[in-house]
Motif scaffolding. Structure first.
Motif, mmCIF file in Angstrom:
data_model
loop_
_atom_site.group_PDB
_atom_site.id
_atom_site.type_symbol
_atom_site.label_atom_id
_atom_site.label_comp_id
_atom_site.label_asym_id
_atom_site.label_seq_id
_atom_site.Cartn_x
_atom_site.Cartn_y
_atom_site.Cartn_z
ATOM 1 N N GLU A 74 0.814 -1.293 -0.074
ATOM 2 C CA GLU A 74 -0.048 -0.094 0.096
ATOM 3 C C GLU A 74 0.898 1.410 -0.021
ATOM 4 O O GLU A 74 0.214 2.313 0.480
ATOM 5 C CB GLU A 74 -0.852 -0.165 0.821
ATOM 6 N N ARG A 75 2.298 1.165 0.400
ATOM 7 C CA ARG A 75 2.853 2.089 0.316
ATOM 8 C C ARG A 75 3.019 3.012 -1.371
ATOM 9 O O ARG A 75 3.044 4.050 -1.459
ATOM 10 C CB ARG A 75 4.672 2.110 0.476
ATOM 11 N N PHE A 76 2.887 2.084 -2.058
ATOM 12 C CA PHE A 76 3.665 2.275 -3.989
ATOM 13 C C PHE A 76 2.414 2.034 -4.532
ATOM 14 O O PHE A 76 2.392 1.772 -5.646
ATOM 15 C CB PHE A 76 4.255 1.805 -4.011
ATOM 16 N N LEU A 77 1.208 1.229 -3.896
ATOM 17 C CA LEU A 77 -0.083 0.699 -4.920
ATOM 18 C C LEU A 77 -0.434 1.378 -4.207
ATOM 19 O O LEU A 77 -0.908 2.006 -3.608
ATOM 20 C CB LEU A 77 0.301 -0.838 -5.270
ATOM 21 N N SER A 80 -6.857 0.694 -3.574
ATOM 22 C CA SER A 80 -8.371 -0.428 -3.631
ATOM 23 C C SER A 80 -8.153 -1.880 -4.736
ATOM 24 O O SER A 80 -8.751 -2.739 -4.907
ATOM 25 C CB SER A 80 -9.088 0.453 -4.719
ATOM 26 N N ASN A 81 -6.972 -0.960 -5.990
ATOM 27 C CA ASN A 81 -6.295 -2.622 -6.145
ATOM 28 C C ASN A 81 -6.092 -3.589 -4.427
ATOM 29 O O ASN A 81 -5.923 -4.851 -5.331
ATOM 30 C CB ASN A 81 -5.513 -2.817 -6.659
ATOM 31 N N LEU A 85 -8.088 -7.675 -4.168
ATOM 32 C CA LEU A 85 -6.942 -8.583 -4.453
ATOM 33 C C LEU A 85 -6.930 -9.272 -3.411
ATOM 34 O O LEU A 85 -7.578 -10.709 -2.392
ATOM 35 C CB LEU A 85 -5.660 -8.681 -4.777
ATOM 36 N N ASP A 86 -6.956 -8.644 -1.714
ATOM 37 C CA ASP A 86 -7.519 -8.774 -0.357
ATOM 38 C C ASP A 86 -8.503 -10.447 -0.445
ATOM 39 O O ASP A 86 -9.496 -10.908 0.353
ATOM 40 C CB ASP A 86 -7.193 -7.780 0.435
ATOM 41 N N ALA A 87 -9.677 -8.489 -1.214
ATOM 42 C CA ALA A 87 -11.263 -9.378 -1.038
ATOM 43 C C ALA A 87 -11.598 -10.433 -1.651
ATOM 44 O O ALA A 87 -12.569 -11.637 -1.179
ATOM 45 C CB ALA A 87 -12.234 -8.370 -0.896
ATOM 46 N N HIS A 88 -10.644 -10.910 -2.775
ATOM 47 C CA HIS A 88 -11.168 -12.438 -3.564
ATOM 48 C C HIS A 88 -9.910 -13.240 -2.361
ATOM 49 O O HIS A 88 -11.095 -14.663 -2.287
ATOM 50 C CB HIS A 88 -9.912 -12.012 -5.236
ATOM 51 N N PHE A 89 -8.825 -13.165 -2.384
ATOM 52 C CA PHE A 89 -8.446 -14.350 -1.068
ATOM 53 C C PHE A 89 -9.332 -14.215 0.072
ATOM 54 O O PHE A 89 -9.563 -15.540 0.099
ATOM 55 C CB PHE A 89 -6.734 -13.850 -0.663
ATOM 56 N N ARG A 112 -6.075 -13.323 -9.663
ATOM 57 C CA ARG A 112 -5.537 -13.365 -10.633
ATOM 58 C C ARG A 112 -5.005 -12.375 -11.857
ATOM 59 O O ARG A 112 -4.197 -12.178 -11.746
ATOM 60 C CB ARG A 112 -5.083 -15.540 -11.282
ATOM 61 N N SER A 113 -6.776 -12.245 -12.134
ATOM 62 C CA SER A 113 -6.629 -10.564 -13.282
ATOM 63 C C SER A 113 -6.432 -9.914 -12.427
ATOM 64 O O SER A 113 -5.823 -8.577 -12.675
ATOM 65 C CB SER A 113 -8.144 -10.937 -13.109
ATOM 66 N N VAL A 114 -6.448 -9.280 -11.062
ATOM 67 C CA VAL A 114 -6.273 -8.359 -10.535
ATOM 68 C C VAL A 114 -5.386 -8.366 -10.117
ATOM 69 O O VAL A 114 -4.783 -7.146 -10.292
ATOM 70 C CB VAL A 114 -6.903 -8.234 -8.963
ATOM 71 N N LEU A 115 -4.590 -9.653 -9.758
ATOM 72 C CA LEU A 115 -3.078 -8.892 -9.705
ATOM 73 C C LEU A 115 -2.253 -9.012 -11.476
ATOM 74 O O LEU A 115 -1.688 -8.391 -11.399
ATOM 75 C CB LEU A 115 -2.073 -10.555 -9.018
#
Length: 130
Positions: A74-77, A80-81, A85-89, A112-115
């Motif tokens: 979260e420091r450089f991304l 919301s993305n 990703l966390d929600a899908h896991f 995988r798509s989000v990543l």
């Protein structure tokens, strides 16, 4: 003479900082992506063989890895993305717990798509520069 040395030193340090600013986040994201993709592959393989216990273990490792890496990412991304990703896991892990392997497989595929989308946007490459 003293000011020229100071200016040269500071220019060198600023250039080193900029290089680090471009390369370090890419290295962190590349390693994270590699680890996550391996775990998603293992979880999907377990789901295909109806081994829900192994799939749940892989999803738990995914969630643990996500929790450990989230502050760094979260420091450089875009937050919301990372949250997506966390929600899908989480969806995948919950779906496995209730025995819904189809929804778990769908959540892992979406993760995988989000990543891949994050990698396409954030990784330092010549294509992104042009």
């Amino acid at each position: 003479m003293g000011f020229s040395l100071f200016r040269t030193t500071m220019t060198f340090l600023i250039c080193c900082f900029l290089i680090m600013l471009f390369l370090l986040p890419s290295a962190v994201l590349t390693q994270f992506s590699k680890d996550v993709n391996e775990l998603i592959d293992a979880a999907e393989t377990a789901l295909l063989t109806d081994d829900l216990e192994t799939a749940e273990q892989h999803c738990n490792v995914l969630n643990t890895l996500m929790r450990e890496q989230m502050p760094v990412l979260e420091r450089f991304l875009n937050h919301s993305n990372i949250d997506s990703l966390d929600a899908h896991f989480e969806i995948a892990a919950f779906s496995i717990r209730i025995g819904d392997s189809d929804t778990a497989a769908e959540a892992l595929a979406e993760a995988r798509s989000v990543l891949k989308r994050i990698e396409g946007i954030e990784l330092f490459s010549w294509n992104n520069l042009l």
